[in-house]
Structures are given as C-alpha cells and as structure tokens.
Design a protein around this motif. Structure first.
Motif, PDB file in Angstrom:
ATOM      1  N   LEU A  45      45.037  34.990  26.660  1.00  0.00           N
ATOM      2  CA  LEU A  45      46.528  35.280  26.325  1.00  0.00           C
ATOM      3  C   LEU A  45      47.043  36.453  26.815  1.00  0.00           C
ATOM      4  CD1 LEU A  45      46.647  33.946  22.523  1.00  0.00           C
ATOM      5  CD2 LEU A  45      47.620  32.774  24.630  1.00  0.00           C
ATOM      6  N   THR A  46      46.414  37.140  27.148  1.00  0.00           N
ATOM      7  CA  THR A  46      46.858  38.590  27.819  1.00  0.00           C
ATOM      8  C   THR A  46      47.357  38.302  29.336  1.00  0.00           C
ATOM      9  OG1 THR A  46      45.336  39.841  26.555  1.00  0.00           O
ATOM     10  CG2 THR A  46      46.208  41.082  28.641  1.00  0.00           C
ATOM     11  N   LEU A  47      46.537  37.445  30.323  1.00  0.00           N
ATOM     12  CA  LEU A  47      47.002  37.131  31.449  1.00  0.00           C
ATOM     13  C   LEU A  47      48.020  36.069  31.352  1.00  0.00           C
ATOM     14  CD1 LEU A  47      45.883  38.419  33.989  1.00  0.00           C
ATOM     15  CD2 LEU A  47      44.311  38.576  31.884  1.00  0.00           C
ATOM     16  N   VAL A  48      48.084  35.220  30.229  1.00  0.00           N
ATOM     17  CA  VAL A  48      49.158  34.317  30.239  1.00  0.00           C
ATOM     18  C   VAL A  48      50.558  35.298  30.129  1.00  0.00           C
ATOM     19  CG1 VAL A  48      50.348  32.577  28.571  1.00  0.00           C
ATOM     20  CG2 VAL A  48      47.959  32.497  29.343  1.00  0.00           C
ATOM     21  N   VAL A  49      50.234  36.290  29.086  1.00  0.00           N
ATOM     22  CA  VAL A  49      51.733  37.029  29.105  1.00  0.00           C
ATOM     23  C   VAL A  49      52.073  37.614  30.491  1.00  0.00           C
ATOM     24  CG1 VAL A  49      52.539  39.504  28.116  1.00  0.00           C
ATOM     25  CG2 VAL A  49      51.294  37.952  26.700  1.00  0.00           C
ATOM     26  N   LEU A  50      51.020  38.033  31.403  1.00  0.00           N
ATOM     27  CA  LEU A  50      51.529  38.599  32.810  1.00  0.00           C
ATOM     28  C   LEU A  50      51.807  37.403  33.432  1.00  0.00           C
ATOM     29  CD1 LEU A  50      51.300  40.912  34.819  1.00  0.00           C
ATOM     30  CD2 LEU A  50      48.805  40.087  35.196  1.00  0.00           C
ATOM     31  N   SER A  51      51.441  36.450  33.648  1.00  0.00           N
ATOM     32  CA  SER A  51      52.010  35.232  34.316  1.00  0.00           C
ATOM     33  C   SER A  51      53.055  34.451  34.034  1.00  0.00           C
ATOM     34  CB  SER A  51      50.779  34.052  34.608  1.00  0.00           C
ATOM     35  OG  SER A  51      50.597  33.724  33.390  1.00  0.00           O
ATOM     36  N   GLY A  52      53.428  34.440  32.507  1.00  0.00           N
ATOM     37  CA  GLY A  52      54.625  33.686  32.331  1.00  0.00           C
ATOM     38  C   GLY A  52      54.286  32.327  32.137  1.00  0.00           C
ATOM     39  N   THR A  53      53.254  31.806  32.328  1.00  0.00           N
ATOM     40  CA  THR A  53      53.076  30.271  32.323  1.00  0.00           C
ATOM     41  C   THR A  53      51.816  29.988  31.513  1.00  0.00           C
ATOM     42  OG1 THR A  53      52.839  28.195  33.687  1.00  0.00           O
ATOM     43  CG2 THR A  53      52.115  30.278  34.559  1.00  0.00           C
ATOM     44  N   MET A  54      51.528  28.669  31.211  1.00  0.00           N
ATOM     45  CA  MET A  54      50.126  28.308  30.594  1.00  0.00           C
ATOM     46  C   MET A  54      49.645  27.283  31.580  1.00  0.00           C
ATOM     47  SD  MET A  54      50.800  28.281  26.530  1.00  0.00           S
ATOM     48  CE  MET A  54      48.906  27.951  26.273  1.00  0.00           C
ATOM     49  N   GLN A  55      50.297  26.805  32.478  1.00  0.00           N
ATOM     50  CA  GLN A  55      49.839  26.009  33.638  1.00  0.00           C
ATOM     51  C   GLN A  55      49.069  26.536  34.578  1.00  0.00           C
ATOM     52  OE1 GLN A  55      52.561  23.290  34.977  1.00  0.00           O
ATOM     53  NE2 GLN A  55      51.462  22.204  36.385  1.00  0.00           N
ATOM     54  N   VAL A  56      47.669  26.211  34.616  1.00  0.00           N
ATOM     55  CA  VAL A  56      46.551  26.811  35.368  1.00  0.00           C
ATOM     56  C   VAL A  56      47.009  26.688  37.006  1.00  0.00           C
ATOM     57  CG1 VAL A  56      44.012  26.738  36.168  1.00  0.00           C
ATOM     58  CG2 VAL A  56      44.942  26.166  33.809  1.00  0.00           C
ATOM     59  N   SER A  57      47.554  25.499  37.531  1.00  0.00           N
ATOM     60  CA  SER A  57      47.942  25.734  38.863  1.00  0.00           C
ATOM     61  C   SER A  57      48.983  26.724  39.119  1.00  0.00           C
ATOM     62  CB  SER A  57      48.540  24.336  39.504  1.00  0.00           C
ATOM     63  OG  SER A  57      49.682  23.739  38.591  1.00  0.00           O
ATOM     64  N   GLU A  58      49.849  26.801  38.176  1.00  0.00           N
ATOM     65  CA  GLU A  58      50.877  27.758  38.437  1.00  0.00           C
ATOM     66  C   GLU A  58      50.378  29.271  38.443  1.00  0.00           C
ATOM     67  OE1 GLU A  58      54.350  27.289  35.928  1.00  0.00           O
ATOM     68  OE2 GLU A  58      54.906  25.373  36.790  1.00  0.00           O
ATOM     69  N   MET A  59      49.554  29.368  37.629  1.00  0.00           N
ATOM     70  CA  MET A  59      48.845  30.705  37.441  1.00  0.00           C
ATOM     71  C   MET A  59      47.951  31.093  38.815  1.00  0.00           C
ATOM     72  SD  MET A  59      47.270  30.894  33.593  1.00  0.00           S
ATOM     73  CE  MET A  59      47.092  32.389  33.629  1.00  0.00           C
ATOM     74  N   VAL A  60      47.338  30.055  39.327  1.00  0.00           N
ATOM     75  CA  VAL A  60      46.938  30.432  40.674  1.00  0.00           C
ATOM     76  C   VAL A  60      47.776  30.767  41.752  1.00  0.00           C
ATOM     77  CG1 VAL A  60      45.147  29.690  42.299  1.00  0.00           C
ATOM     78  CG2 VAL A  60      44.779  29.004  39.987  1.00  0.00           C
ATOM     79  N   GLU A  61      48.763  29.751  41.926  1.00  0.00           N
ATOM     80  CA  GLU A  61      50.059  29.921  42.788  1.00  0.00           C
ATOM     81  C   GLU A  61      50.655  31.470  42.622  1.00  0.00           C
ATOM     82  OE1 GLU A  61      52.502  26.744  42.673  1.00  0.00           O
ATOM     83  OE2 GLU A  61      50.958  25.352  43.004  1.00  0.00           O
ATOM     84  N   THR A  62      50.774  31.718  41.441  1.00  0.00           N
ATOM     85  CA  THR A  62      51.317  33.074  41.464  1.00  0.00           C
ATOM     86  C   THR A  62      50.431  34.486  42.095  1.00  0.00           C
ATOM     87  OG1 THR A  62      52.314  32.497  39.256  1.00  0.00           O
ATOM     88  CG2 THR A  62      52.404  34.681  39.794  1.00  0.00           C
ATOM     89  N   GLN A  63      49.317  34.023  42.148  1.00  0.00           N
ATOM     90  CA  GLN A  63      48.293  35.105  42.394  1.00  0.00           C
ATOM     91  C   GLN A  63      48.170  35.122  44.020  1.00  0.00           C
ATOM     92  OE1 GLN A  63      44.777  35.909  39.653  1.00  0.00           O
ATOM     93  NE2 GLN A  63      45.484  33.937  38.859  1.00  0.00           N
ATOM     94  N   THR A  64      48.811  34.191  44.722  1.00  0.00           N
ATOM     95  CA  THR A  64      48.661  34.307  46.262  1.00  0.00           C
ATOM     96  C   THR A  64      49.338  35.545  46.890  1.00  0.00           C
ATOM     97  OG1 THR A  64      50.814  32.978  46.220  1.00  0.00           O
ATOM     98  CG2 THR A  64      48.807  31.721  46.419  1.00  0.00           C
ATOM     99  N   THR A  65      50.135  36.191  45.988  1.00  0.00           N
ATOM    100  CA  THR A  65      50.344  37.606  46.491  1.00  0.00           C
ATOM    101  C   THR A  65      49.815  39.007  45.673  1.00  0.00           C
ATOM    102  OG1 THR A  65      52.382  37.409  44.786  1.00  0.00           O
ATOM    103  CG2 THR A  65      52.830  36.731  47.285  1.00  0.00           C
ATOM    104  N   GLY A  66      48.624  38.461  45.119  1.00  0.00           N
ATOM    105  CA  GLY A  66      47.739  39.521  44.441  1.00  0.00           C
ATOM    106  C   GLY A  66      47.384  38.965  43.328  1.00  0.00           C
ATOM    107  N   TRP A  67      45.985  39.301  43.011  1.00  0.00           N
ATOM    108  CA  TRP A  67      45.337  38.750  41.969  1.00  0.00           C
ATOM    109  C   TRP A  67      45.534  39.440  40.792  1.00  0.00           C
ATOM    110  CZ3 TRP A  67      39.732  39.092  44.713  1.00  0.00           C
ATOM    111  CH2 TRP A  67      39.702  38.379  45.754  1.00  0.00           C
ATOM    112  N   PHE A  68      45.518  38.903  39.506  1.00  0.00           N
ATOM    113  CA  PHE A  68      46.037  39.623  38.223  1.00  0.00           C
ATOM    114  C   PHE A  68      45.067  40.534  37.964  1.00  0.00           C
ATOM    115  CE2 PHE A  68      47.937  35.106  36.775  1.00  0.00           C
ATOM    116  CZ  PHE A  68      49.205  35.585  37.425  1.00  0.00           C
ATOM    117  N   ILE A  69      43.823  40.629  38.320  1.00  0.00           N
ATOM    118  CA  ILE A  69      43.195  41.818  37.858  1.00  0.00           C
ATOM    119  C   ILE A  69      43.567  43.042  38.638  1.00  0.00           C
ATOM    120  CG2 ILE A  69      41.377  41.755  39.515  1.00  0.00           C
ATOM    121  CD1 ILE A  69      39.216  42.222  37.414  1.00  0.00           C
ATOM    122  N   VAL A  70      44.292  43.132  39.620  1.00  0.00           N
ATOM    123  CA  VAL A  70      45.133  44.169  40.481  1.00  0.00           C
ATOM    124  C   VAL A  70      46.419  44.396  39.860  1.00  0.00           C
ATOM    125  CG1 VAL A  70      45.333  45.100  42.557  1.00  0.00           C
ATOM    126  CG2 VAL A  70      43.480  43.838  42.328  1.00  0.00           C
TER     127      VAL A  70
END
Length: 358
Positions: A180-205
């Motif tokens: 949920l901490t990463l859901v807050v960061l991404s703003g979505t619960m759809q897994v494919s959208e979470m990955v597409e959001t990270q094409t400009t930088g991984w969430f751990i960074v």
C-alpha cells in the motif's frame, strides 16, 4: 520493446474468424490455462535446482552434480520418484479434506502467479484492483495448510498448521502495508499501470527512503509468508518432523513442495514488479543514449533478472540466519514491523502530497 498486446489481440481476432465466439472464448481459456500451468512447472523446476545450488554454495558444497549436466536432471529424477511413491491413506483422517488441502495451496499459488506481468501485455489477469486481487488470492492458501494439519489426525501436523496460520496471517499485514505504501506513490492499484509508471524510474528510487523501508519490510514479511528460515517454525524438523505435511506422501507432498518454491517466486515477482519496475528497463534521467540501449533488452529479461535477484536475496537470508522461536517471530511482526509499516505509509503519504518524490 516488444508489445505482447498486439500479439494476443491478433491471436484473439484470428480465433474469432475461424470459429464462433463461444468456441473461440473456450479455446482461448484452454490455451491460457495450458501456458500458465506449463510456465508454473518450468519455473518450479528452475527454483528447485537453484535452491540446491545456492544452498551448496553457501555451505561450500557442490550440490547435485551426477544426474545430467551439472546435476540439472536430478530434479526430473526426483519428480519421477515422487510420482511412483505410494499415496498412503491415514487412519482416522478426514480423507476429503486431506486430499483437498494440497490442491488449495497450489490453486492459490497458481492464481497469484497468473497476475504477474512478465512483459508489456504478457499478463493473464489484470484488473483495476489488481493489487487487492493479488493479496486476496495469495491469502486463501493458508486454508489448505490449516486443512492439511487438521485432517491428518497428527498432533505434529496440527501444531505446524496452527503455527503457520498465526505466522502467515500476521505477516500478511506487513506485506499489505508495504504494498500500500507503493500504491500511494503510484496512485493506482492496477499492476500494469504501476509498471508503466516506472518506465521513467523505478519506485524504489523515486520513493527514496519510504520506498526502501517498505522494500526491506516486504522482504522480511515475504520470507515469513513462504515459511522459510529463519521463519520455518511450521516445518521445524527438530520439533515437528515436517510440520503440517508430515503425513503426506507421493504427489500430495510433491504439491506442497512445488507450491512452497513457487510462492517464493511469486513473492520475488511481486517485489520486482512493485519496487523494481517489473519489465521496465533501467532509466537514468538525462542519459538518453544509455536509456535507449536499455530499452533494446526485452521486458521479460528485465522481469526475470530482477525476480531471480530477489530470490537470491531470499535464499541468502535462509542460509545465513538461525531459526527464531515462535514468540520471537510474532514479536518481530507486531512490535516492530507493523508500527514501522504504519509510520512509513504515513511518511509516504506526506511525501506524495508535498511533492517530495522523484
């Protein structure tokens, strides 16, 4: 980068041209099921072989090295042996629940496995509440473990099942908070959208300190979820023989064995998807030449590379730390990980609201 959506769409259109819509739908379901089960079994074989070799390396041994090149065929020899083993019916056991339990564990594992995005468009199940579905699908596997312990009519099996139930239900909370901490960061619960959001930088960074803390909590909780050392109290050999699957033989034991290894793959796959970008390549802002080179590497190579890196971390933990007592396991969860996870999700929320993320 390969877009598998166009490939799957072409297959879907071709089937609908060749046959009626209901027949095409049934054919697609069968094809997807066969592919999912085949991939599940292939990765299970790789995981078992990797576990043996990594274990041997940490213990300064060679591991399996006789059957096949580098001992790779040892896994197939073990499968053949397990298939020929007699399935023993336990006296005074609940035979229906006893036989159902392994299939519940494998079913939970297989459904969760189907949610992993191996590449862009290469994902079986993708919902707008995908994260919630993954947590729900992975949770009912504990029912199989509890049924196995209860129906075996064995006190050691029952103790192991109760330990596993308490441990897995407890550590699911920390895993959920980390995700949920990463859901807050991404703003979505759809897994494919979470990955597409990270094409400009991984969430751990991009999530900096809160994301790193969430990743550490997730790795600890994931190890506990898979009942692996130092959290292997449900299967403590020195105390409970083999825990909840003590009375299982043949493929009944084999299904539990496969599900345990694939659960580790799933835990690592979710970690690589949510924290490390999944199939998204390494991206460095401003380094366009480097980024274009990284984009040539197929997405499934990125996903598998990250996943097996996390698996190696989990194995490193297993073969490094000694087993904890059951009270220490629960104290670690409820006194430390849960409060830290709650505070961490609050910090992440503040960072997102204030725009303090990359």
């Amino acid at each position: 980068m390969i877009d598998f959506k166009s490939i799957t769409t072409a297959i879907d259109n071709g089937l609908h041209e060749l046959m009626p819509a209901p027949a095409a739908l049934i054919t697609e379901c069968v094809l997807v099921a066969v592919c999912a089960i085949a991939a599940y079994l292939v990765f299970a074989i790789i995981m078992i072989y990797m576990e043996r070799k990594v274990c041997a390396a940490f213990q300064c041994r060679l591991g399996p090295n006789r059957v096949g090149y580098g001992g790779f065929l040892q896994v197939f020899a073990d499968v053949f042996k397990m298939l020929t083993k007699e399935i023993i019916e336990i006296k005074n056991s609940d035979s229906r629940l006893y036989n159902l339990a392994p299939f519940l564990v494998v079913m939970s594992s297989l459904i969760t496995f189907s949610c992993l995005p191996f590449d862009n468009g290469l994902q079986i199940l993708d919902f707008n509440i995908g994260v919630f579905f993954i947590m729900a699908a992975s949770s009912f596997g504990i029912l199989g473990i509890l049924l196995a312990g209860w129906s075996s009519n064995n006190k050691f099996s029952m103790i192991g099942a109760m330990r596993s139930g308490g441990q897995m239900i407890s550590y699911e909370l920390s895993m959920g908070l980390s995700i949920l901490t990463l859901v807050v960061l991404s703003g979505t619960m759809q897994v494919s959208e979470m990955v597409e959001t990270q094409t400009t930088g991984w969430f751990i960074v991009r999530g900096h300190i809160p994301a790193i803390i969430a990743f550490i909590i997730y790795i600890i909780a994931g190890n506990a979820e898979t009942n692996r050392a130092p959290f292997d109290l449900p299967e403590a050999e020195s105390e409970l023989t083999a825990g909840f699957h003590t009375e299982y033989s043949g493929m009944g034991f084999g299904l539990f064995y496969v599900a345990e290894f694939m659960n580790m793959f799933i835990i690592a796959g979710i970690a690589s998807t949510i924290f490390l970008g999944g199939w998204a390549p390494l991206y460095i802002p401003g380094a366009e030449g480097f980024n274009s080179i990284m984009a040539y590497i197929p997405g499934f190579v990125w996903f598998l590379g990250k996943t097996f890196f996390v698996i190696w971390l989990l194995m490193w933990i297993r073969w490094t730390f000694p087993r904890l007592r059951i009270d220490q396991v629960l104290v670690l969860e409820w006194k430390y990980l849960v409060p830290i996870g709650l505070l961490n999700i609050l910090i992440m929320t503040i960072c997102v609201v204030m725009g303090w993320t990359f």
